[in-house]
Every structure is written in structure tokens, then in C-alpha cells.
Write a protein that holds these residues in place. Sequence first.
Motif, PDB file in Angstrom:
ATOM      1  N   GLU A 191     -41.119   0.700   4.360  1.00 37.81           N
ATOM      2  CA  GLU A 191     -40.163   0.668   5.462  1.00 37.81           C
ATOM      3  C   GLU A 191     -38.933   1.514   5.176  1.00 37.81           C
ATOM      4  N   ILE A 192     -38.849   2.111   3.995  1.00 39.07           N
ATOM      5  CA  ILE A 192     -37.661   2.883   3.625  1.00 39.07           C
ATOM      6  C   ILE A 192     -37.375   4.008   4.611  1.00 39.07           C
ATOM      7  N   GLU A 193     -38.432   4.685   5.115  1.00 41.16           N
ATOM      8  CA  GLU A 193     -38.199   5.767   6.076  1.00 41.16           C
ATOM      9  C   GLU A 193     -37.511   5.241   7.331  1.00 41.16           C
ATOM     10  N   THR A 194     -37.956   4.066   7.799  1.00 38.89           N
ATOM     11  CA  THR A 194     -37.356   3.474   8.992  1.00 38.89           C
ATOM     12  C   THR A 194     -35.909   3.080   8.727  1.00 38.89           C
ATOM     13  N   VAL A 195     -35.650   2.478   7.578  1.00 40.90           N
ATOM     14  CA  VAL A 195     -34.274   2.099   7.224  1.00 40.90           C
ATOM     15  C   VAL A 195     -33.362   3.322   7.270  1.00 40.90           C
ATOM     16  N   ILE A 196     -33.796   4.401   6.648  1.00 41.76           N
ATOM     17  CA  ILE A 196     -32.980   5.612   6.609  1.00 41.76           C
ATOM     18  C   ILE A 196     -32.785   6.182   8.011  1.00 41.76           C
ATOM     19  N   ASN A 197     -33.864   6.254   8.778  1.00 44.69           N
ATOM     20  CA  ASN A 197     -33.772   6.809  10.130  1.00 44.69           C
ATOM     21  C   ASN A 197     -32.774   6.053  10.995  1.00 44.69           C
ATOM     22  N   VAL A 198     -32.918   4.724  11.052  1.00 44.93           N
ATOM     23  CA  VAL A 198     -32.091   3.964  11.988  1.00 44.93           C
ATOM     24  C   VAL A 198     -30.658   3.812  11.485  1.00 44.93           C
ATOM     25  N   ARG A 199     -30.458   3.795  10.183  1.00 53.45           N
ATOM     26  CA  ARG A 199     -29.080   3.708   9.691  1.00 53.45           C
ATOM     27  C   ARG A 199     -28.339   5.020   9.895  1.00 53.45           C
ATOM     28  N   MET A 200     -29.037   6.130   9.778  1.00 52.29           N
ATOM     29  CA  MET A 200     -28.425   7.407  10.122  1.00 52.29           C
ATOM     30  C   MET A 200     -28.043   7.419  11.601  1.00 52.29           C
ATOM     31  N   ALA A 201     -28.954   6.945  12.444  1.00 55.64           N
ATOM     32  CA  ALA A 201     -28.679   6.917  13.880  1.00 55.64           C
ATOM     33  C   ALA A 201     -27.528   5.974  14.199  1.00 55.64           C
ATOM     34  N   ALA A 202     -27.525   4.794  13.582  1.00 53.45           N
ATOM     35  CA  ALA A 202     -26.473   3.810  13.841  1.00 53.45           C
ATOM     36  C   ALA A 202     -25.105   4.323  13.412  1.00 53.45           C
ATOM     37  N   ALA A 203     -25.076   5.170  12.402  1.00 54.60           N
ATOM     38  CA  ALA A 203     -23.814   5.724  11.896  1.00 54.60           C
ATOM     39  C   ALA A 203     -23.333   6.916  12.723  1.00 54.60           C
ATOM     40  N   GLY A 204     -24.137   7.314  13.712  1.00 55.46           N
ATOM     41  CA  GLY A 204     -23.755   8.459  14.540  1.00 55.46           C
ATOM     42  C   GLY A 204     -23.979   9.794  13.862  1.00 55.46           C
ATOM     43  N   ALA A 205     -24.866   9.827  12.872  1.00 54.16           N
ATOM     44  CA  ALA A 205     -25.147  11.072  12.171  1.00 54.16           C
ATOM     45  C   ALA A 205     -25.815  12.077  13.099  1.00 54.16           C
ATOM     46  N   GLU A 206     -25.585  13.347  12.834  1.00 55.21           N
ATOM     47  CA  GLU A 206     -26.257  14.411  13.583  1.00 55.21           C
ATOM     48  C   GLU A 206     -27.660  14.553  13.002  1.00 55.21           C
ATOM     49  N   ILE A 207     -28.672  14.282  13.827  1.00 57.49           N
ATOM     50  CA  ILE A 207     -30.056  14.270  13.362  1.00 57.49           C
ATOM     51  C   ILE A 207     -30.836  15.394  14.025  1.00 57.49           C
ATOM     52  N   ALA A 208     -31.545  16.156  13.213  1.00 62.80           N
ATOM     53  CA  ALA A 208     -32.397  17.226  13.723  1.00 62.80           C
ATOM     54  C   ALA A 208     -33.824  16.958  13.276  1.00 62.80           C
TER      55      ALA A 208
END
Length: 264
Positions: A191-208
Amino acid sequence: MTPTLSVVVPTLNEAQNLEVVLPELAEVLDELPGDHEVIVVDGGSVDGTVETARRVLPDAEVVEQARSGKGNAVATGIEQASGDVVVMFDADGSADPAEIPHFVEALTDGADFAKGSRFAEGGGSADITPVRMLGNAFLNQTANAAFGTRFTDLCYGYNAFWADMAPVLDLPDADAPPTDDSTVEWGDGFEIETVINVRMAAAGAEIAEVPSVERERLYGESNLHAVRDGLRVLRTIVVERLRLRAARRVSGARAATEQSSAAA
């Protein structure tokens, strides 16, 4: 400035694959400007994985993780990383190291997090099964609904991010001993990939999203269990959504208190 890379390679009984993967990875890194590092994180292999890594890539940093599971391996590698960029790279041969420059380009173009996607235009997979594809589609849609994201591929391990974004992830302490040797603790598994993905999104990170073609595993069988690990991912989405709601409530309450104090 060209960023330096820390490529984190989690391993568990991948000796035969490392014979091919590490030289291929080193060849690509040697063609990139700057000094880069490969961090092999092992989860207690019994097939000579550690010895193989040291033999075929003597410059690699090889470390043992404190607990079991891919998530703990990734967290361990992140803590060890000294480069500007952390690249998450699977050891089974499915990740093509020639794609690394595309991830770096996405980051230098302004992204905080470059997320590999097998389902973005230009991506693909020679390895995913129909069951895993259906499960990933369901989990992907669920995560998008929960976090307002537009991910096309939630459960993919080929990702890169600026190292200074690591605090945003707030991952479990990589060095803490296991509480129960018989189970993989939450956050330490696939689940680590999901944790990283959603925490980046929750933090407002710029995702490409970066199109990526997943190759077939070279040797051996995957440690992924589609149903068990899929349920762990679903649990992660629920837990992280609740975590985000709680954080927003605290932030709202703090803002209200500050406004009241200012008005007084």
C-alpha cells in the motif's frame, strides 16, 4: 542545475533479477550528468540477493530493513537517500531504467511528484493480470473520488519525487522494530504507493503523471497478493481520507481561533 538521484530498490529474494537489473540501471545512470546513488534495501532474502547486489554493483549502498514489507523498504531507502530526487524502482525487471530521464524531466519542469502510469497515453503493461487490472481500476476510481484527484494508475511502484518532499509523506519510522513478526504492519506493505500518492495530493503537491511501460518480471514470482494487498490499499484510502478530514478540521479550528484573537 541537474539534480542528483537516489534510486531506491526494494528487494526480497531477487538475486537472479539483480544480475540483469542493476547493470542496466547503472548504465542509464552513468549516462546522466552528475553523481547518483543506488540504494538496495533488502527484506531478509535467503537467495543471495545481498551478495549479488554487492558483486554486480559494488558502488551500491546495500542496507537491511528493520521490518518486513515493501513499504518499510521504501521508507528505509528514503531515509538513506542523499540525492536531490528519490526514484522508486522495482528489482524484478518490470521497470525500464531508460524511463528515468522522463521522470526527472517532469520534476525539473515544475512537478513535486512524478507519478508513473501504465494507463496514461504512451504507457502500458506486459505484466498486469486481468484481475489486477480490474482491482486497480476500482481502487483508482475510489481514490480519485475521495481525494479529488485524476490519477490514471494508483497502484504502480515506479515514481519519483524531490527529496525535500519526504516530510510531507510522514511515513512510519523505518527503524522501529516490528510489533509482531507474523504480520506486515500497516503502511509497510504494497500500500506504500497509495500512501505516497494520496499524501502528496492531500498536501497540494504538484503532481505530473509520466507514461510508463511495465515490462514482464524476469525471474521468480511476485510477492504481491492481489486480494490481500488490494484490501490493504482500500483500507489505506479510507484511513487517509479520514486523516485528511481530521487535518482540515484542525486547520479550520485554528483559523477560526486566530480570527477571533485578531478581532479581539
